[in-house]
Design an enzyme around this catalytic site. Structure first.
Site, PDB file in Angstrom:
ATOM      1  N   TYR A   1       2.992  52.797  -2.179  1.00 24.64           N
ATOM      2  CA  TYR A   1       2.541  52.429  -3.608  1.00 24.64           C
ATOM      3  C   TYR A   1       1.920  51.104  -3.831  1.00 24.64           C
ATOM      4  O   TYR A   1       0.905  51.057  -4.678  1.00 24.64           O
ATOM      5  CB  TYR A   1       3.936  52.888  -4.430  1.00 24.64           C
ATOM      6  CG  TYR A   1       3.822  52.972  -5.745  1.00 24.64           C
ATOM      7  CD1 TYR A   1       2.771  53.608  -6.584  1.00 24.64           C
ATOM      8  CD2 TYR A   1       4.141  51.597  -6.432  1.00 24.64           C
ATOM      9  CE1 TYR A   1       2.440  53.405  -8.031  1.00 24.64           C
ATOM     10  CE2 TYR A   1       3.918  51.371  -8.076  1.00 24.64           C
ATOM     11  CZ  TYR A   1       3.093  52.460  -8.645  1.00 24.64           C
ATOM     12  OH  TYR A   1       2.812  52.176 -10.018  1.00 24.64           O
TER      13      TYR A   1
ATOM     14  N   TRP B   1       6.924  47.436 -16.091  1.00 24.39           N
ATOM     15  CA  TRP B   1       8.029  48.369 -16.572  1.00 24.39           C
ATOM     16  C   TRP B   1       7.602  48.749 -18.244  1.00 24.39           C
ATOM     17  O   TRP B   1       8.101  48.787 -18.940  1.00 24.39           O
ATOM     18  CB  TRP B   1       9.441  47.726 -16.835  1.00 24.39           C
ATOM     19  CG  TRP B   1      10.079  47.366 -15.644  1.00 24.39           C
ATOM     20  CD1 TRP B   1       9.489  47.310 -14.365  1.00 24.39           C
ATOM     21  CD2 TRP B   1      11.423  46.827 -15.465  1.00 24.39           C
ATOM     22  NE1 TRP B   1      10.635  46.867 -13.431  1.00 24.39           N
ATOM     23  CE2 TRP B   1      11.604  46.557 -14.318  1.00 24.39           C
ATOM     24  CE3 TRP B   1      12.416  46.700 -16.380  1.00 24.39           C
ATOM     25  CZ2 TRP B   1      13.040  45.984 -13.624  1.00 24.39           C
ATOM     26  CZ3 TRP B   1      13.466  46.063 -15.964  1.00 24.39           C
ATOM     27  CH2 TRP B   1      13.929  45.791 -14.621  1.00 24.39           C
TER      28      TRP B   1
END
Length: 179
Positions: free
Chosen positions: A7, A31
């Protein structure tokens, strides 16, 4: 930049491909959460409601640290970055997150507290901290991924918003029915 897995390597490759384009900019964030779609905030609201009603505790990872970023604060930075992108001397890589530092545990506690205050859940569940090793995932994640946004804030001419204030705005939007 040292990607930890597939990723991270794919994100790095995407950045390099974008930066190969004339005048392109990369804006990194962390986030991300908002009033719509699947994200940690909405998941935690659902889990707080379910666990609280069942009288069950909610375990959340406490040894990963960064800063939650609300979609509305990131959008403001993106719009500003589009203008900065016209400046050939502007930074090619920008960092944007809300202000402050939190672990997933801190973020989950705040979601329960502020979600309850906003009337989105009856009561917050008891949240307890666990290490990453107790919550295995396929993707390896860094334990500390806080972005240094000082240069980007200066280049964009924007001040940050503390993550708890941005979270309160997201929860208010959800409570208002638009999320």
């Amino acid at each position: 930049m040292e990607p930890l897995g597939v990723y991270g390597a794919s994100k790095a490759a995407g950045e390099w491909a974008a930066l190969a384009l004339p005048g392109a900019r990369v804006l990194r964030t962390s986030w991300l959460h908002g009033p719509v779609a699947r994200n940690f905030c909405r998941t935690m609201l659902r889990l707080h409601g379910a666990r609280s009603a069942a009288g069950e505790p909610l375990p959340v990872v406490a040894d990963q640290v960064s800063c939650p970023t609300a979609t509305h604060t990131l959008a403001r930075a993106c719009w500003r970055a589009i203008g900065v992108g016209a400046d050939p001397d502007g930074p090619r890589i920008l960092h944007w997150s809300d202000d402050g530092v939190a672990s997933w545990y801190d973020f989950a506690l705040a979601i329960g507290e502020l979600g309850s205050a906003a009337g989105l859940i009856v009561a917050a569940a008891e949240v307890y901290p666990i290490p990453t090793s107790r919550y295995p995932t396929a993707a390896r994640r860094p334990s500390f991924s806080l972005l240094d946004c000082a240069t980007s804030r200066q280049a964009l001419g924007l001040r940050g918003v503390h993550w708890r204030n941005a979270l309160a705005a997201v929860l208010s939007e959800i409570a208002g029915g638009s999320g």
